[in-house]
Design a protein around this motif. Structure first.
Motif, PDB file in Angstrom:
ATOM      1  N   UNK A 239       3.683   5.371  19.591  1.00  0.00           N
ATOM      2  CA  UNK A 239       2.622   6.148  20.197  1.00  0.00           C
ATOM      3  C   UNK A 239       1.950   7.147  19.361  1.00  0.00           C
ATOM      4  N   UNK A 240       2.893   7.929  18.759  1.00  0.00           N
ATOM      5  CA  UNK A 240       2.353   8.917  17.789  1.00  0.00           C
ATOM      6  C   UNK A 240       1.307   7.961  16.659  1.00  0.00           C
ATOM      7  N   UNK A 241       1.822   7.248  16.001  1.00  0.00           N
ATOM      8  CA  UNK A 241       1.062   6.229  15.120  1.00  0.00           C
ATOM      9  C   UNK A 241      -0.348   5.669  15.807  1.00  0.00           C
ATOM     10  N   UNK A 242       0.004   5.107  16.863  1.00  0.00           N
ATOM     11  CA  UNK A 242      -1.377   4.759  17.398  1.00  0.00           C
ATOM     12  C   UNK A 242      -2.460   5.782  17.563  1.00  0.00           C
ATOM     13  N   UNK A 243      -2.035   7.096  17.643  1.00  0.00           N
ATOM     14  CA  UNK A 243      -3.247   8.205  17.783  1.00  0.00           C
ATOM     15  C   UNK A 243      -3.608   8.698  16.353  1.00  0.00           C
ATOM     16  N   UNK A 244      -3.062   8.090  15.124  1.00  0.00           N
ATOM     17  CA  UNK A 244      -3.125   8.893  14.093  1.00  0.00           C
ATOM     18  C   UNK A 244      -4.424   8.558  13.090  1.00  0.00           C
ATOM     19  N   UNK A 245      -5.536   7.940  13.959  1.00  0.00           N
ATOM     20  CA  UNK A 245      -6.857   7.908  13.353  1.00  0.00           C
ATOM     21  C   UNK A 245      -7.121   9.150  12.648  1.00  0.00           C
ATOM     22  N   UNK A 246      -7.476   9.279  11.386  1.00  0.00           N
ATOM     23  CA  UNK A 246      -7.855  10.407  10.750  1.00  0.00           C
ATOM     24  C   UNK A 246      -6.559  11.363  10.516  1.00  0.00           C
ATOM     25  N   UNK A 247      -5.465  10.660  10.513  1.00  0.00           N
ATOM     26  CA  UNK A 247      -4.314  11.487  10.359  1.00  0.00           C
ATOM     27  C   UNK A 247      -3.517  10.827   8.998  1.00  0.00           C
ATOM     28  N   UNK A 248      -2.272  11.377   8.852  1.00  0.00           N
ATOM     29  CA  UNK A 248      -1.573  11.233   7.583  1.00  0.00           C
ATOM     30  C   UNK A 248      -0.203  10.866   7.938  1.00  0.00           C
ATOM     31  N   UNK A 249       0.214   9.788   7.189  1.00  0.00           N
ATOM     32  CA  UNK A 249       1.880   9.333   7.249  1.00  0.00           C
ATOM     33  C   UNK A 249       2.251   9.559   5.855  1.00  0.00           C
ATOM     34  N   UNK A 250       3.244  10.366   5.821  1.00  0.00           N
ATOM     35  CA  UNK A 250       3.877  10.572   4.385  1.00  0.00           C
ATOM     36  C   UNK A 250       5.609   9.787   4.513  1.00  0.00           C
ATOM     37  N   UNK A 251       5.709   9.093   3.595  1.00  0.00           N
ATOM     38  CA  UNK A 251       7.023   8.445   3.624  1.00  0.00           C
ATOM     39  C   UNK A 251       7.738   9.255   2.416  1.00  0.00           C
ATOM     40  N   UNK A 252       8.822   9.985   2.749  1.00  0.00           N
ATOM     41  CA  UNK A 252       9.419  10.591   1.500  1.00  0.00           C
ATOM     42  C   UNK A 252      11.119  10.079   1.295  1.00  0.00           C
TER      43      UNK A 252
END
Length: 332
Positions: A239-252
């Motif tokens: 649900x969070x990813x679905x709303x991340x248009x214009x957002x950022x995902x950082x895999x560490x």
């Protein structure tokens, strides 16, 4: 009389050497008309004692990894200024190298809006909150079957998970609430990302592969509870990813679990009609692995957006990124 076998002489030789090429008619052009990838204006500046962090960041050369770092910082800053999510996916090693205070600070300042971790993450987060130390010597314990047999870790975490399942909570929320129940029992809970998420109302999701974590060996482990709470967390992250248009995902620091989980959340979101065409994805690790490069950097952004890789040790790179973002946002 036996026939004689003819010896192969190979290609016929002309007996003449090949003449060197005549370069006298070579066509050239003025150097100033050539495109060059490196310019003096992009060079680093020497450090001067007593300078500030912002000045240090400005002295870095605007080339290769620094350009990528600056682009990631700009994407995070833009996302937060426009109210878009910044999601941090972490492997357990990130906790083991002492970065929980950096992450909880980013959560408290509203920079990181969601955190996802693997099953090992809750073990180190929990033990640090409870005892102030974590990470056993596996080589020293495995021969005698003592590896993973700490009583409190197995009993209390499985108790938290079972309680969360009964209450309809996700795994991350369940453990975070469990830690927040008692400051006396968890004297170091200020270091806990799970506790911070529960306290701040931010999603901290946990994505488990059954059999990979030491608490699964304990008799109190309940596969139904682990599965139910982790599946709920998957859907919450989706649900969070679905709303991340214009957002950022950082895999560490997650080489397998979280890259696989993130790719599925992207596909699920798009299937349900969410565009996810202008997103920024980042992989940070000290080695380049197939799944993060493919499932975080490349595949999710091939429809649109940008993917970046920042290579280096977590204990250096994540504080550097966090500091650069805070400086750019102008926050204390």
């Amino acid at each position: 009389m036996a026939s004689r076998r003819k010896r192969s002489r190979g290609p016929a030789s002309t007996g003449r050497l090949i003449a060197p090429i005549n370069a006298s008619d070579l066509k050239t052009y003025p150097l100033k008309k050539r495109h060059s990838k490196v310019r003096v204006s992009d060079f680093a500046a020497p450090w001067r004692r007593g300078g500030s962090l912002s000045k240090f960041l400005a002295t870095l050369p605007d080339i290769l990894a620094v350009k990528a770092l600056r682009a990631v910082v700009a994407a995070i800053v833009t996302a937060r200024r426009t109210g878009r999510p910044v999601i941090l996916g972490i492997g357990a090693h990130v906790l083991k190298v002492g970065l929980a205070p950096v992450i909880t600070d980013l959560m408290e300042q509203g920079v990181v809006t969601a955190v996802a971790m693997n099953g090992a993450g809750i073990i180190h987060d929990f033990e640090l909150a409870l005892m102030g130390h974590t990470s056993e010597e596996v080589d020293a314990e495995i021969d005698d079957g003592r590896f993973g047999m700490a009583e409190e870790t197995g009993r209390m975490l499985n108790e938290a998970i079972c309680g969360g399942a009964a209450a309809g909570q996700g795994l991350g929320e369940a453990v975070g609430r469990y830690i927040n129940r008692s400051a006396a029992l968890f004297p170091h809970r200020a270091t806990s990302i799970l506790a911070a998420g529960a306290r701040l109302g931010l999603p901290v999701t946990v994505h488990v592969a059954l059999g990979t974590d030491i608490i699964h060996m304990h008799p109190s482990a309940d596969g139904a509870a682990i599965g139910a709470t982790s599946l709920l967390d998957f859907r919450r992250l989706a649900a969070v990813v679905a709303g991340m248009e214009g957002g950022v995902y950082v895999n560490v620091g997650s080489a397998v679990i979280l890259p696989e989980v993130f790719l599925k959340t992207v596909s699920l979101g798009r299937n349900l009609g969410y565009p996810l065409s202008k997103i920024t994805t980042v992989n940070m690790d000290f080695l380049s692995h197939y799944r993060p490069q493919t499932n975080v950097v490349r595949r999710p952004t091939q429809k649109g957006g940008r993917g970046y890789s920042l290579t280096g040790h977590h204990e250096i790179m994540l504080p550097l990124l966090a500091a650069a973002v805070i400086e750019a946002l102008g926050r204390p």
